[in-house]
Design an enzyme around this catalytic site. Structure first.
Site, PDB file in Angstrom:
ATOM      1  N   ASP A 227       6.283  -3.230  58.137  1.00  0.00           N
ATOM      2  CA  ASP A 227       5.083  -2.450  58.468  1.00  0.00           C
ATOM      3  C   ASP A 227       4.315  -2.100  57.199  1.00  0.00           C
ATOM      4  OD1 ASP A 227       3.255  -1.201  60.052  1.00  0.00           O
ATOM      5  OD2 ASP A 227       4.498   0.525  60.558  1.00  0.00           O
ATOM      6  N   PHE A 228       4.062  -3.102  56.361  1.00  0.00           N
ATOM      7  CA  PHE A 228       3.310  -2.880  55.128  1.00  0.00           C
ATOM      8  C   PHE A 228       1.833  -2.752  55.472  1.00  0.00           C
ATOM      9  CE2 PHE A 228       4.357  -3.590  50.493  1.00  0.00           C
ATOM     10  CZ  PHE A 228       5.602  -2.999  50.552  1.00  0.00           C
TER      11      PHE A 228
END
Length: 377
Positions: A227-228
Site C-alpha cells: 500500500d505504497f
C-alpha cells in the site's frame, strides 16, 4: 486501505468509536504516559488519535491505533505487522516505532464499552512521524526515484532478513488487495454501473489471466508492503551538501502496514506507480521514475517487466472497484473512500486507450534518460 477478511469480502463493521476521554485513559493505563494533547486523525475502518505526552523525554508525539473489531481477531497477523515496523525502524527505515506496554507487550487487546455494548479492539501506540503526505506535494522526478528506491529497500530487507514466528500469516489466501487475486474483483464489478468503465475493468482482469497469471511462478517472491500510496508516504525537506537552492525531499515516513502479504517484487513496483500517478500532472512519466528508483536496488527480470503495465492497470481496478463497493457499506465515509476515484478512472482509461506498448515505451525511455542523468559516466 480497505480491510479484508480472508474470504476477500470488505469488513467495515465494528469500526472503533472511542471518545477522546477513552483514548486518554487507554494511553495512561497501558503505556504510563501523561497525555497533554489528543486529537482524532482520519482513518478508514480503524481509529487513530494523535497523542502528545507531557514530560522531558525526546519522544513526546505518538499515534494511538485502535483496530476495528473484525480485524482485531487476526491477532497473529497484527503482531507480525507490528514487529515488521519495529524491524524496519531498527534497520534505519522511517517507519513508526511501536511502544511496548507497561507489561512488556507490543500490543494489547482491550474490551471497549460503548454504553453497554462491549467490543474487543487491538490497541497499539506508535511513534509519530513528521512530514507531509506525498499527495500534497508535487512529486518531482527526484522524489519519485526516491520513493521507488525506498519501496525496493523495504521489500528486500523484509524478504531477506525479517524473521518472526507469525511471518507465515502474510500468506493471506484470497486477500482482495493482493494482485494475485485480481480475478476476484468480478465479485464486485456489479457496483460499476457505467458500461464503458466496467468493460475496461474486465479488459485488465482478462489481461492478467491471459498474460500474467501463468508467469507468476517465474517472478521473484517477496513480502510486499502492499500500500505504497501517496497518503502512506510522508516527505520532508532536506538540505543538500552542495547548498543547491532547489527543494529536495526525502521519505520521512512509511505508514500503514495493514495490507502486507506475500507477493512479488514486481507487485510493489506496480502498486507504487499506480498511486504516484494519481496526483501527478504528468502521470505517464511517473512509471519511468519509480521504475528507475526501484531498479537501482532490485532490477526487474524480463518477464517481470513485461507484466508491469497490466499490473498497474489491475491495481487501479482493485482500488476503484472496491472503493465503489465499500461506499455501499459505509456511505458516511464516502469522501475518504473515493479519494483515488476522483482521478483514478481518468488514469485507468488513459492506460487502456494508449495500450501496453506505448506506455511501456514511455516508462523505459523516462527511466533510461533519468538513469543517464544521475549516472553520466
Amino acid at each position: 486501505m480497505t480491510s479484508e477478511n480472508e474470504s476477500g469480502k470488505p469488513c467495515i463493521a465494528s469500526k472503533p468509536a472511542l471518545s477522546e476521554v477513552q483514548a486518554i485513559k487507554l494511553v495512561e493505563m497501558l503505556f504510563g504516559l501523561q497525555v497533554a494533547t489528543v486529537k482524532s486523525l482520519p482513518s478508514y475502518d480503524d481509529q487513530n488519535f494523535y497523542i502528545q505526552s507531557e514530560g522531558t523525554t525526546a519522544q513526546t508525539e505518538y499515534v494511538l491505533k485502535i483496530t476495528n473489531g473484525e480485524n482485531s481477531k487476526d491477532t497473529e497477523l497484527i503482531e507480525a505487522q507490528t514487529y515488521v515496523m519495529k524491524f524496519l525502524y531498527d534497520e534505519g527505515l522511517p517507519t513508526p516505532n511501536p511502544v511496548f506496554t507497561n507489561t512488556g507487550n507490543i500490543m494489547s487487546m482491550e474490551a471497549i464499552d460503548y454504553g453497554g455494548v462491549v467490543q474487543n479492539h487491538m490497541v497499539r501506540l506508535l511513534t509519530y512521524l513528521p512530514g507531509t503526505p506525498a499527495a500534497e506535494i508535487i512529486t518531482t522526478p527526484e522524489i519519485l526515484f526516491e520513493i521507488g528506491k525506498v519501496a525496493a529497500i523495504l521489500d528486500e530487507k523484509l524478504t531477506k532478513k525479517f524473521q518472526h514466528p507469525y511471518k507465515k500469516y502474510f500468506d493471506r489466501g484470497e486477500f482482495i488487495w493482493n494482485l494475485s487475486n485480481t480475478p476476484l474483483l468480478r465479485k464486485y464489478t456489479h457496483v460499476i454501473k457505467e458500461d464503458n468503465l466496467r468493460e475496461i475493468i474486465e479488459v485488465f482482469i482478462k489481461q492478467y489471466e491471459d498474460s500474467v497469471q501463468e508467469n507468476l511462478e517465474t517472478f521473484r517472491k517477496c513480502i510486499n508492503h502492499g500500500d505504497f500510496n501517496d497518503y502512506n508516504l510522508l516527505l520532508q525537506k532536506t538540505s543538500l551538501s552542495d547548498g543547491h537552492s532547489k527543494d529536495h525531499y526525502k521519505v520521512s515516513g512509511i505508514l500503514d502496514f495493514g495490507d502486507m502479504s506475500f507477493g512479488y517484487y514486481v507487485f510493489e513496483v506496480a502498486i507504487t506507480i499506480m498511486y504516484m500517478m494519481i496526483e501527478n500532472p504528468d502521470p505517464l512519466s511517473v512509471g519511468g521514475y519509480v521504475l528507475a528508483g526501484f531498479e537501482s536496488i532490485v532490477p526487474l527480470t524480463r518477464e517481470e517487466k513485461k507484466a508491469l503495465f497490466t499490473l498497474v492497470g489491475c491495481r487501479f481496478a482493485q482500488s476503484l472497484v472496491i472503493a465503489r463497493y465499500s461506499v455501499l457499506l459505509c456511505p458516511e465515509n464516502e469522501e475518504y473512500l473515493m479519494i483515488t476515484s476522483k482521478k483514478g478512472w481518468k488514469h485507468l482509461m488513459l492506460l487502456h486507450d494508449m495500450g501496453k506498448e506505448a506506455v511501456e515505451e514511455i516508462w523505459e525511455e523516462t527511466a533510461r534518460t533519468y538513469r543517464d542523468k544521475i549516472n553520466p559516466n
